[in-house]
Each structure stands twice: as C-alpha cells, then as structure tokens.
Design an enzyme around this catalytic site. Structure first.
Site, PDB file in Angstrom:
ATOM      1  N   ASP A  10       0.811  -1.221   0.000  1.00  0.00           N
ATOM      2  CA  ASP A  10       0.000   0.000   0.000  1.00  0.00           C
ATOM      3  C   ASP A  10       0.840   1.265   0.000  1.00  0.00           C
ATOM      4  O   ASP A  10       0.303   2.371  -0.060  1.00  0.00           O
ATOM      5  CB  ASP A  10      -0.943   0.002   1.209  1.00  0.00           C
ATOM      6  CG  ASP A  10      -0.187   0.012   2.526  1.00  0.00           C
ATOM      7  OD1 ASP A  10       0.776  -0.780   2.654  1.00  0.00           O
ATOM      8  OD2 ASP A  10      -0.551   0.772   3.434  1.00  0.00           O
ATOM      9  N   ASP A  53       3.038  -7.657   0.868  1.00  0.00           N
ATOM     10  CA  ASP A  53       3.222  -6.946   2.133  1.00  0.00           C
ATOM     11  C   ASP A  53       2.194  -7.464   3.142  1.00  0.00           C
ATOM     12  O   ASP A  53       1.066  -7.820   2.780  1.00  0.00           O
ATOM     13  CB  ASP A  53       3.042  -5.438   1.913  1.00  0.00           C
ATOM     14  CG  ASP A  53       3.358  -4.647   3.174  1.00  0.00           C
ATOM     15  OD1 ASP A  53       4.260  -5.078   3.934  1.00  0.00           O
ATOM     16  OD2 ASP A  53       2.704  -3.617   3.397  1.00  0.00           O
ATOM     17  N   ASP A 336      -7.409 -65.482 -31.311  1.00  0.00           N
ATOM     18  CA  ASP A 336      -8.820 -65.144 -31.470  1.00  0.00           C
ATOM     19  C   ASP A 336      -9.654 -66.226 -30.781  1.00  0.00           C
ATOM     20  O   ASP A 336      -9.349 -67.428 -30.896  1.00  0.00           O
ATOM     21  CB  ASP A 336      -9.164 -65.072 -32.965  1.00  0.00           C
ATOM     22  CG  ASP A 336     -10.610 -64.672 -33.202  1.00  0.00           C
ATOM     23  OD1 ASP A 336     -10.850 -63.461 -33.373  1.00  0.00           O
ATOM     24  OD2 ASP A 336     -11.478 -65.568 -33.222  1.00  0.00           O
ATOM     25  N   ILE A 337     -10.675 -65.813 -30.047  1.00  0.00           N
ATOM     26  CA  ILE A 337     -11.549 -66.767 -29.367  1.00  0.00           C
ATOM     27  C   ILE A 337     -12.478 -67.407 -30.400  1.00  0.00           C
ATOM     28  O   ILE A 337     -13.203 -66.703 -31.122  1.00  0.00           O
ATOM     29  CB  ILE A 337     -12.370 -66.079 -28.255  1.00  0.00           C
ATOM     30  CG1 ILE A 337     -11.430 -65.443 -27.223  1.00  0.00           C
ATOM     31  CG2 ILE A 337     -13.307 -67.073 -27.582  1.00  0.00           C
ATOM     32  CD1 ILE A 337     -12.141 -64.658 -26.144  1.00  0.00           C
ATOM     33  N   ASN A 344     -21.811 -65.393 -27.323  1.00  0.00           N
ATOM     34  CA  ASN A 344     -22.628 -64.208 -27.023  1.00  0.00           C
ATOM     35  C   ASN A 344     -24.106 -64.472 -27.274  1.00  0.00           C
ATOM     36  O   ASN A 344     -24.977 -64.090 -26.477  1.00  0.00           O
ATOM     37  CB  ASN A 344     -22.170 -63.023 -27.876  1.00  0.00           C
ATOM     38  CG  ASN A 344     -21.097 -62.192 -27.193  1.00  0.00           C
ATOM     39  OD1 ASN A 344     -20.971 -62.204 -25.971  1.00  0.00           O
ATOM     40  ND2 ASN A 344     -20.320 -61.480 -27.986  1.00  0.00           N
ATOM     41  N   GLU A 379     -12.773 -59.939 -30.082  1.00  0.00           N
ATOM     42  CA  GLU A 379     -12.259 -61.079 -29.322  1.00  0.00           C
ATOM     43  C   GLU A 379     -10.829 -61.437 -29.714  1.00  0.00           C
ATOM     44  O   GLU A 379     -10.360 -62.540 -29.443  1.00  0.00           O
ATOM     45  CB  GLU A 379     -13.170 -62.296 -29.525  1.00  0.00           C
ATOM     46  CG  GLU A 379     -13.251 -62.820 -30.950  1.00  0.00           C
ATOM     47  CD  GLU A 379     -14.339 -62.157 -31.782  1.00  0.00           C
ATOM     48  OE1 GLU A 379     -14.805 -62.777 -32.759  1.00  0.00           O
ATOM     49  OE2 GLU A 379     -14.724 -61.005 -31.464  1.00  0.00           O
TER      50      GLU A 379
END
Length: 473
Positions: A10, A53, A336-337, A344, A379
């Site tokens: 200030d 300050d 690969d599955i 599914n 997969e």
C-alpha cells in the site's frame, strides 16, 4: 529465468523500489495497492510469484495469502511475504497462512533474487505436472483431486536430520519429534554420503541439513549430494544457516534447497517450514501418481485390463526397433476366441464379457513380465514377445492354447462354458521388419488356423507358407 511478479504493497515508494530491483534482473512486474485489488489481479493475470506486504489497511497480507492458497486455480502461485515484522511468531503465522517464505525489511537483494529464482523453478515444475495431469485426465477416466495444498495432511512424515552431534542437533531432533506434531525424526550424524542414502531409503519426505562448516559435514556438499542422487533429487531439503548470511542463503537456494532456517532456530518456525515442504512434496507426489494412473487407464482396455490397440501401435514399433538394434529375435502372437459370436448369442453379452476377461487373465498370467498383451479388437488379442525366436514362440502359443481350452470358464450364474482359441505366430525378419508387417504375418497365420478347423496354432515364416500347424481336440 524470467517471470511475472505481482508486488502488493500500500506504500507506492516500496512498490517502486521493488519494481526497479526486479526489472533490473529482467523480471516483469505487476503492482497492486491493496488486498482486494491483488486478488482481482491474481484471478485475471495468474502471475508466477507474489511478493506480498503484510501490514495493509483493510485486508492484511495474511488474509490475502489464505484466500489465494485456498483457490484451486491460484493455489500453486508461490507467495513471499515481505514485511517489517521480524518475530518468529509472525513468520510462523505467515507460513501457516500458506506463504512460501517470509522476508524481513530491509530486504537483502541476494536473498530475494535467489528465493525468486528458486520459486520460479518450483512453479515451473508444478505447472508441468499439473499440465500432464490435465492431459491424462482427458485420456483416462480418473477424477482430479483439486484439494488446495494447504489442506493436505502433513502428519506422520519421516524427516531426516543431518547434523553434527552437538546441542543444536539434539534441539532440532527434539523439536521434530514432538508428539503433537506427529513428525518422525530420522537421525543422520555427521551426515552425507552412504549414511544419508540409508536414511532416505526409509521413505523420508524431508531433510533438514543442520551442519556447521569446519566442525562437521559441509552443508553445501550434503545438499549437492542430495540433488545428485536420483532417489533424493525431489525430496525437500531445508538448510540451517547463520542469520544474515545472504551469500550462503543464495548458494543454498541456487543448489536446490527448498527452504532455509536461520540460527538460532525457532522450533515452531522449523515445524511450520517442514510441514509446508511435506505438503508440497505430497501434493507433487499425488500429481505424479495421478498422471501415471490416468495415463495407464488411457492405454488399457477397460474390460480386460490388458493394453489397448492404441498403446500396441506405439509399443510394437519401439520393440521392433530395439530388438533389431540389439540383433535379437522378436515374435508376435495373434489369438482369437473361437465361435465367440455363438457364445454371445447363447449366453448373452455379459457372459461374453466374462469370457473375454478370463481369457485375457489366463494369457497374461502365463507369460513373462516383460511380454506385452493387448486387446486388438473384439475377441482378438496380440502378445508381443521380445527376445523370442520362432520355435519357443510356437511352444508358448501352444501352452496358452491348452490353458484356455483345458478348463471351462465358469459364469456368474455357475454355468461352465467351454472356450477355445486359435493362434497365429510370426517372428520378425530383423532386416526389414516393422510392427505393421509383423501384425500382417501373424494375422495371416491366424486366418489359416481358423480355416483349418480352429483350436490350433499356426506359425508363419516371412515370405513363405506356414511353417507348421497342429490341432488338438
């Protein structure tokens, strides 16, 4: 190293004096005449450092500091309180408000500039980790912890004290070990070198260097040793120095000290400074951990936990180059599955997800730690095996195939589902292999395994028909 510095005072004459000194060192200066205007400028400009300050009409520096440090957007800005107040309790109050340092007027220029440079480095490092975390959050699914640094718990920290066996060492140890502060003292007598490394191996989160030059270890050498070791490079270091020795203070800060204490050391101030450093250390550690976790999430398949295709694309080319340079073989499996769509359709997609996760787990648990498993899509999975020639790669593929086929997957409702996989094996020709060409070879071999009846492994030699094929019931 330049930076934008906000000077809050200030008294215009004080602002002009600091502005002239800082601009002479090529810092950019912004000024504010009171607390409210400082908060406005901080929100708008986001300066790199604030010189604040304390004694101002209306809102004093302590309140300004508290507000800034509890603002998630501005809390990372380092604050140095500049004031005529010189009592230890004033410094403690400032530190507990969130200030990073407390400089007493008249300000020593060397100490000021060294502290500013040190805090600029700190902010740059913090900003870098914050930016990495923000990027990783956009890639991952984690939630950022936006708690202010001042709200981080600093208790139960292990603090190593490096010093000479004298009264000052004992007083420092006693101050740190006070039960109310919950700081754990780890002594290092006449410290440095191996003794310090052993202590830091005990998960220390701060180091206090309280050595007297000429009577024990050189504090600057201890500090240099800390910063030269990978395991201790980022651990906060607080150096105890003689009061008004600005040259030593500047050298300590330039060598990488996180903070300093002046003799005679006030116990409350020591605890406040240690707590500040522990909070900062834990905050940065959380940023690093969050970044790594979110980055890992960004490159992991959410369902199976293995790496995703995006990660594989980068990783595979890097491994190909590394194996080529080292003259070592590299093999890749694509599996690969079999009849996954039928699974599914019969059991539902939730059951299919369970089958995918179980197959990924069986494959991952059957490999070496440095092999990489990635979900290629649907997969299909890919396994990258560094330093693996064609014949052992084929043997690994057969082991994986048998492990999946020999034991059914038990669904959540208790029903057992038989699962089988087909695998294509490819081994890199070192002269001209790329990640893409290796994937194509493995994919071709996988297609042949599927066409030949599934539940089998086929190995493809570059530029030739599949080297071998097997079928097992």
């Amino acid at each position: 190293m330049s930076a934008r510095i906000l000077v809050v005072d200030d008294i215009p004459a004080n602002v002009r004096l600091l502005e002239a000194k800082l601009q002479a060192e090529y810092f950019e200066v912004i000024a504010a005449e009171d607390g409210p205007s400082a908060l406005t400028i901080v929100a708008r400009e986001m300066p790199d450092i604030i010189l604040l300050d304390v004694m101002m009409p209306g809102m004093d520096g302590f309140e300004v500091c508290r507000r800034i440090k509890h603002d998630p957007l501005a809390q990372h800005i380092p604050i140095v309180m500049v004031t005529a107040l010189s009592e230890p309790e004033d410094r403690v109050r400032g530190l507990e408000s969130g200030a990073d340092d407390f400089l007493t007027k008249p300000i020593d220029d060397k100490a000021l500039f060294a502290r500013v440079r040190s805090l600029v480095r700190l902010k740059m490092m913090t900003d870098e980790w914050r930016m990495r975390e923000e990027i990783s959050l956009t890639l991952g699914d984690g939630d950022g912890d936006v708690r202010p640094v001042m709200e981080i718990d600093a208790s139960d920290a292990r603090v190593a004290v490096v010093g000479d066996r004298d009264g000052s060492f004992d007083r420092m140890a006693q101050a740190i070990s006070r039960d109310s502060d919950r700081l754990v003292h780890v002594p290092v007598i006449s410290g440095g070198g191996a003794d310090l490394d052993i202590a830091l191996a005990e998960s220390c989160e701060a180091v206090v260097i309280n050595c007297t030059p000429g009577r024990g270890a050189d504090p600057l050498r201890v500090l240099a040793h800390l910063r030269s070791q990978e395991q201790s490079r980022t651990i906060p270091a607080i150096v105890v120095v003689d009061d008004h020795d600005s040259d030593v203070i500047a050298r300590c800060l330039d060598l990488g000290a996180s903070d300093y204490l002046t003799r005679p050391v006030d116990a409350n101030e020591a605890i406040a400074r240690i707590r500040t450093q522990v909070r900062r250390f834990r905050y940065q550690h959380r940023l690093k951990l969050s970044y790594r976790q979110n980055l890992s999430m960004a490159y992991r398949d959410e369902l199976t936990g293995v790496y995703n295709r995006r990660y594989l694309a980068t990783h595979l080319n890097a491994v190909v180059g590394r194996m080529r340079d080292a003259g070592k073989p590299l093999s890749l499996l694509m599996l690969d599955i079999d009849h996954f769509k039928a699974t599914n359709d019969r059991y539902g997609h939730l059951a299919g997800d369970q089958v995918l996760a179980e197959v990924a787990d069986r494959v991952t648990s059957s490999l070496r730690g440095f092999d990489t498993v990635a979900r290629f899509g649907g997969e299909e999975f890919v396994v990258v095996m560094p330093d693996t020639a064609a014949e052992p790669a084929f043997m690994v593929a057969e082991r994986l195939r048998r492990r999946v086929a020999d034991k059914p997957v038990v669904l959540a409702d208790g029903e057992a589902v038989s699962v089988a996989i087909s695998i294509g094996v490819a081994t890199a020709p070192l002269s001209n292999a790329t990640g893409e060409s290796l994937l194509e070879l493995a994919d071709t071999a996988l297609y042949q395994a599927k066409a030949a009846g599934r539940n089998r492994t086929v190995a493809a030699a570059p530029g030739s028909a599949p080297a071998s094929a097997r079928r097992t019931a």
